[in-house]
Each structure stands twice: as C-alpha cells, then as structure tokens.
Design an enzyme around this catalytic site. Structure first.
Site, PDB file in Angstrom:
ATOM      1  CG  HIS A  82      -5.064  -3.132  -0.652  1.00  0.00           C
ATOM      2  ND1 HIS A  82      -4.837  -2.257  -1.529  1.00  0.00           N
ATOM      3  CD2 HIS A  82      -4.968  -2.085   0.614  1.00  0.00           C
ATOM      4  CE1 HIS A  82      -3.845  -0.994  -0.891  1.00  0.00           C
ATOM      5  NE2 HIS A  82      -3.638  -1.652   0.901  1.00  0.00           N
ATOM      6  CG  ASP A 103      -5.934  -2.700  -4.238  1.00  0.00           C
ATOM      7  OD1 ASP A 103      -6.691  -2.609  -3.338  1.00  0.00           O
ATOM      8  OD2 ASP A 103      -4.817  -2.624  -3.639  1.00  0.00           O
ATOM      9  CB  SER A 122      -0.707   0.282   1.307  1.00  0.00           C
ATOM     10  OG  SER A 122      -2.161   0.710   1.234  1.00  0.00           O
TER      11      SER A 122
END
Length: 682
Positions: free
Chosen positions: A623, A591, A504
């Site tokens: 994600h 995601d 991320s």
C-alpha cells in the site's frame, strides 16, 4: 488500542491515442515553468541521509535510521559521540521504517514485513552482540506491540494473530529469552490496554451500532462494562492509558461536545477531570513524564501544530523550544531521567532536522538534517488557507506555489499557474503544515499544489468527521471541487489546468474525479486507489474485523441491497465510460488494503472501451512504495505524465528505473520517455 505509554514511545519513531487529449506544443510553451534549477528526484525521494533519532532510556546511546548499502537500517552510537554511529540492523532489501528501544536499552526492536504485505513481524537486535532474532517467528502473521513498561525492563506485551487472523491474542514476550507466554486469548476484542505492571486492565470491543464498548478486565480475567462510545464519537474518543501507578486513566473524549478533550479518570472513584480542550481542534499529541506517566503537555492541531504545558513541569521547556527551534517542533524521545530529549524541527522550507535537547543546560544541539542535498536549494513556502465549502464548512487547506511565482509573498502567484490537487488518504486522516516532499517537488516543476482537508478528515472535531459519513463521491468530493473553484477564483490557476492526484482514498478521489467530474480535471494520477467499493469491502484484511461496522456506516453497507446500490453508484468502475482525460495508475501487487484487483479491473474496463491508460505495477510493493528506487521510478513517470498534461518542467526519466521493480502492463507509450527507459532498465 495499545497502552498509553507504548503509543507515546512507538509513535515518536514513527485505499495511495493520448496526443489528442493533451495541449499543443505552442500552448505548453506559454505555461508556467519554474525559474530555478530542477531539484533531482533522488534528492527529494531517495533515502534520507539520517532520520528518526531517539535516545535510549538509560540516556547513554542514540539511534537513528540511515542507509546501509542503500537500505534504511538502524544505526547506534554513544550519546557523546553520535558521529561514531555504526549500523546495528542488517536489512538488505526492504527499508526499516519503524523501531524502538527495549526498556533496558540493551536492544533495538523493529517490525518488518515482506514485499509490503503488512504481515509485520517483530525483530530484536542485541546492541552488544549485534545478533538479530525474530521474536515472533510465524508465517502470515501480523504483530502488534500492546504495552511497554517503565519499570519492567525485560518484557513487553505483544498481540499475535497466528491462531485467528481476525484477532490478536495477547502474549508476554521475554526480551532476554524470546519466550512468548499467552496472557489472554482474544475472541473479539479490537484492542487492549495494560498498566505499567503489564497487567491487562481494559479491552475494547466493537458494538452493533458501529460504536465501541470499553470493558474493565478483573484479576481473574473477567470483564465488566466500563465505557460506551457511540458511533458518532468512535473516531474522536477512547481510552489512552494509565499513569505508572495505575491509579489514573487518560481518556480522549468527544461525547457531549464536538472537539475531543483530554480527561483524567480516577480509577478508584470514577471521577473525571478535564485536563485540556481546544475549541477548534481535537487534542492531539501528548507528552507524559517517563517515570510517572503523568501528562505534562498536549498539542492541538488546527492550521498548525501547537504544544501547550499542563502545569509547570514542561512550561519552561516548551517556551525555550518555541523560541529557539525556529519552526514547528516535536519531541521524538525522552530518556528515563528526563534530561535528554531528541527533537525534530520542521521549518517548511528546509528538510526536517533532528536535535539533542539538554533540559538541565537548556541547550539545543543539532544532530543532522534529514536531506543535506537540499541545503542551499530554493524551497517553497506552504500557506495555510481556510476555504469555505458550499454548505458552510471550513476546509483547512495548504497551498504551495512555485518559487518565484509569488513575488510579494501574499500567497497568490503573479499570474495563474497549473495546479495539482493532492488528496490525502484515509480518508480518516488529515493533511498538515510543514515540509512536504510532494509539494516541494511539484512546486519546483512549476505547479501550485493544493491539499484540502475535506469533510471526513480527522482533527477538526466529530462534526467534521461525521459530515463525511456516506459521502464518498458526494460531499467529500464537492469539498475538493470547492477547493479547486477557490483556487481559480483567487487567480492561483485556471479551470483548464488542474490535475488531481492521490493515494489510497486519494487514489479513489482521483478515479472518481476522472469519471464523475471528467471536465474538471486535465488528468489524474491514482496510486493504490480503489475502483469498486463493493470489491474493496469484500477484500479488506481479516484483522480489520473490528472496524467492519464502521466501514458500513461511513462508506455504505455491502450487506444490504440499499447499501450495495449506493456503493455501486459511488464506484469509479461504474462510470469508466466517462473518462476523457489522461489517467496514470500505480499499484503494489502485495497491497492487502487495496488489492491489485482494484487497479486491474478499471484498467481492463478502460481497455475494453478503447480508453487510453498508463498502468505501473510493482511486484514487491504493497500500500504505497517503500523502496526508494520504486518511489523515484514512479515519480519519474508521474513527472513526465504531468508535464505532457499540464506543461510543467520535468527531469528526464534517464536512469531512474534502474534498481526498481516496476512493470508497465499498459500504456508505456503514453508517457514520454517511459518505453525507452524500460528498454534500458538495469
């Protein structure tokens, strides 16, 4: 904003040719190798044997997550005989990662999405019948649990965004019949808080300056101004929830101060009373009485997490657990009678374990360890360290060294070893102290691991958070480089043997490190990392509408020419021609936060410029990688990649691709064993 008590209960259970670029075989032979046997990846990253234990509100049953046919499900047993647990839920593909008890103890409730799309629906399973019902039977919908009552046992409040994907309308859910009744249509509020009667009392709305306005909700549904939270306090302040009688509201507040403190507000008079504060850290976790909702303890997390009593109600219990737990502990549930607690204990060099705590008997009884496969293994110590930034901030960080490399235990290896800089996501989150599977895995392979809480990380006061505003790729990255320089100066590693890795925001930091500071890192591993900040902001999920202004003020405003110029300059994609070292990218196709395009576009740009890259894509993930087969397979690729780059030991890929959905659209030949394992994959 969910209700105070909902947050307490739910939280308990519960943006990621190579040969010319790598060292010679002779050089690799001189680098650090772990002295002990390699711990299999499956033991570190496979399903835990059991985890997330909670006691039912009536104190009669215990639940936990455990594999059923290889998939994490909820198991339930009588409290007196936890070894007789049986699986209650029947998920066959995607693991259950969060669950909670219905207030009357008759059901287990859990949320689940499809393939990582984060469209979470709410499910309920009746303990007696074993029947599973979809309680929010909608498509392309994300449910939020807004409030759970201690006195109303047959209903909860949920938010559902099936009318407008930006906003969650509030419904009352009858847990017996499954009937959903609209309580309030939401046309622009970020969240709500209810009291114990499931009556909405507060609503939070984003303001034009990036802050928040908290409004009261009257009996007729009209709202009135209540609190104003400026942007500078937006990540460190807010209403938490009410006591059971509805007379007192708890607030976490940093207005007029740096670290957020806990206050209690009398709703009749508006008078506030300071309950708890800490000079170094924001007030973190809370423990509230199950019957009254009165806060009885709080935690403050600077280097490590510490619990402190409020008054005498839990003073003896905290003292007992501090003495007997043998590590950091946290209470994951309390029954309504407040006699039986479930407690998680983290001793760093052991996998976390869960215990039953009987308050009356002052007895702590072990239930299980989450990873019995690690018992008897040599695991590494984690060292909290404070690293000075170049402009005077203190960066609370965590260093783990390969077992056997630090014979005198002073936190420095006898000789420098390769280092992996592991960068957390968020970025408005933090790294912490405790057992860390990634740290243990990499240390076992012969690497030092450093996690730096760079500016913008949470928990250290609003000044530290706000120091990260508009500093993506600038001072936030400088902090990471300062961490590496510290490690080199301390003799932990050498400047030419450092990798950067993260997911991320950590994936962004990796891509930025490989493009903007290409000579500082020997290689990088980016997991679900954004490569173009403009396309990132243009693709955020609609239900993040309430935080859109916050992104503009903390990252850069893509709605203005000046903001777009800043975001373009801070995007790794703008500097892809600078990549000179090996890069591994992992991405989930579903995601919703960092969409697949973020990885696709930088891979395409590298291919166009003839720059090698290895790209691993999972069609059934979002994600991050939730399915254990996918986690293990990506870590198998990562381990071989790092070994070729830094020279640490690695367990061969072997059969670790079996059962995984991975595809390698680019660069399979760039990592040892990957092409062969793909060909043999079952």
């Amino acid at each position: 904003m969910t209700s105070f008590r909902t947050g307490l209960r739910a939280a308990a259970v519960a943006l990621l040719p190579l040969a010319a670029l790598v060292p010679t075989a002779a050089a690799l032979a001189q680098q650090a190798r772990p002295a002990q046997e390699l711990i299999p990846r499956k033991d570190l990253f496979g399903n835990p044997s059991r985890t997330a234990a909670t006691v039912s509100p009536d104190g009669k049953s215990i639940a936990f997550l455990a594999p059923k046919d290889g998939v994490m499900n909820v198991w339930v047993a009588p409290l007196a005989t936890p070894d007789k647990a049986k699986p209650l839920t029947q998920e066959t593909l995607r693991p259950i990662r969060s669950y909670f008890w219905a207030p009357d103890s008759s059901q287990i409730l859990y949320i689940q999405d499809k393939g990582g799309d984060e469209n979470f629906l709410l499910y309920g399973v009746d303990l007696a019948k074993g029947e599973t019902r979809t309680l929010t039977p909608f498509e392309k919908t994300r449910v939020q649990v807004i409030a759970i009552s201690e006195t109303i046992k047959d209903a909860i409040l949920v938010g559902v965004n099936n009318r407008d994907p930006r906003w969650h309308d509030v419904h009352r859910l009858n847990l017996k019949t499954g009937e959903l009744t609209l309580v309030r249509q939401n046309d622009g509020y970020a969240g709500f808080a209810a009291d114990d009667t499931l009556t909405l009392r507060l609503a939070t709305k984003a303001t034009a300056d990036g802050g928040y306005a908290v409004e009261t909700i009257g009996p007729d549904g009209t709202t009135a101004p209540f609190l104003t939270i400026p942007h500078e306090d937006g990540l460190t302040s807010g209403a938490l929830g009410f006591t059971t009688d509805g007379k007192t509201l708890y607030l976490r507040d940093s207005r007029g101060r740096d670290t957020s403190a806990l206050f209690a507000m009398d709703m009749a008079s508006g008078r506030t009373t300071l309950v708890a504060e800490n000079a170094k850290a924001d007030i973190g976790g809370l423990m509230a009485n199950p019957r009254t909702g009165v806060v009885e303890a709080y935690s403050a997390y600077y280097e490590t997490n510490e619990w402190f009593p409020v008054g005498d109600a839990l003073k003896a219990d905290i003292a007992f657990l501090n003495e007997k737990a043998g590590g950091e502990w946290s209470v994951t549930s309390r029954d309504d009678a407040d006699r039986i607690w479930t407690v998680a204990v983290d001793r760093v060099t052991e996998a976390p374990a869960f215990y039953l705590y009987d308050r009356k008997k002052k007895a702590l009884t072990r239930l299980f360890t989450t990873r019995p496969e690690l018992e008897g293994r040599t695991l590494a110590t984690m060292h909290p360290v404070q690293i000075p930034s170049r402009d005077g901030l203190t960066l609370v960080s965590y260093l783990t060294l390969p077992p056997g490399s630090d014979k005198d235990g002073d936190g420095k290896p006898e000789t420098p070893v390769p280092l992996v800089l592991s960068v957390h996501g968020g970025p408005w989150a933090r790294d912490g102290y405790g057992y860390n599977g990634t740290h243990q895995w990499l240390a076992n392979r012969g690497y030092a691991v450093l996690s730096v809480n760079f500016r913008g990380s949470t928990g250290f006061g609003k000044g530290f958070v706000n120091a990260g505003n508009l500093e993506w790729g600038r001072k936030m990255h400088d902090d990471l480089i300062d961490g590496v320089d510290w490690a080199v100066k301390q003799g932990v590693t050498t400047a030419d043997k450092v990798a950067i890795m993260g997911g991320s925001y950590g994936g962004y930091a990796t891509l930025w490190g490989m493009t903007a500071t290409p000579d500082r890192f020997a290689c990088g591993v980016s997991i679900v990392g954004p490569s173009n900040l403009i396309t990132l902001l243009g693709s955020i999920p609609p239900y993040w509408a309430s935080v859109r202004e916050n992104f503009a003020r903390r990252m850069g405003d893509d709605r203005t020419e000046e903001g777009r110029a800043l975001l373009t300059e801070r995007s790794p994609l703008s500097h892809v021609q600078n990549i000179r070292k090996p890069l591994l990218i992992g991405q989930g196709a579903n995601d919703p936060r960092v969409i697949q395009r973020e990885s696709d576009q930088i891979v395409a740009a590298m291919k166009e410029k003839g720059i090698p890259v290895t790209y691993v894509l999972y069609p059934d993930e979002g994600h991050g990688f939730a399915r254990p087969q996918n986690r293990i397979s990506f870590n198998a690729v990562t381990e071989a990649f790092l070994s070729r780059c830094l020279g640490g030991a690695h367990e061969p890929v072997g059969t670790d691709f079996d059962g995984a959905s991975l595809t390698v659209p680019e660069g399979a030949q760039g990592v040892p064993g990957v092409a062969e394992a793909l060909a043999a994959k079952k």
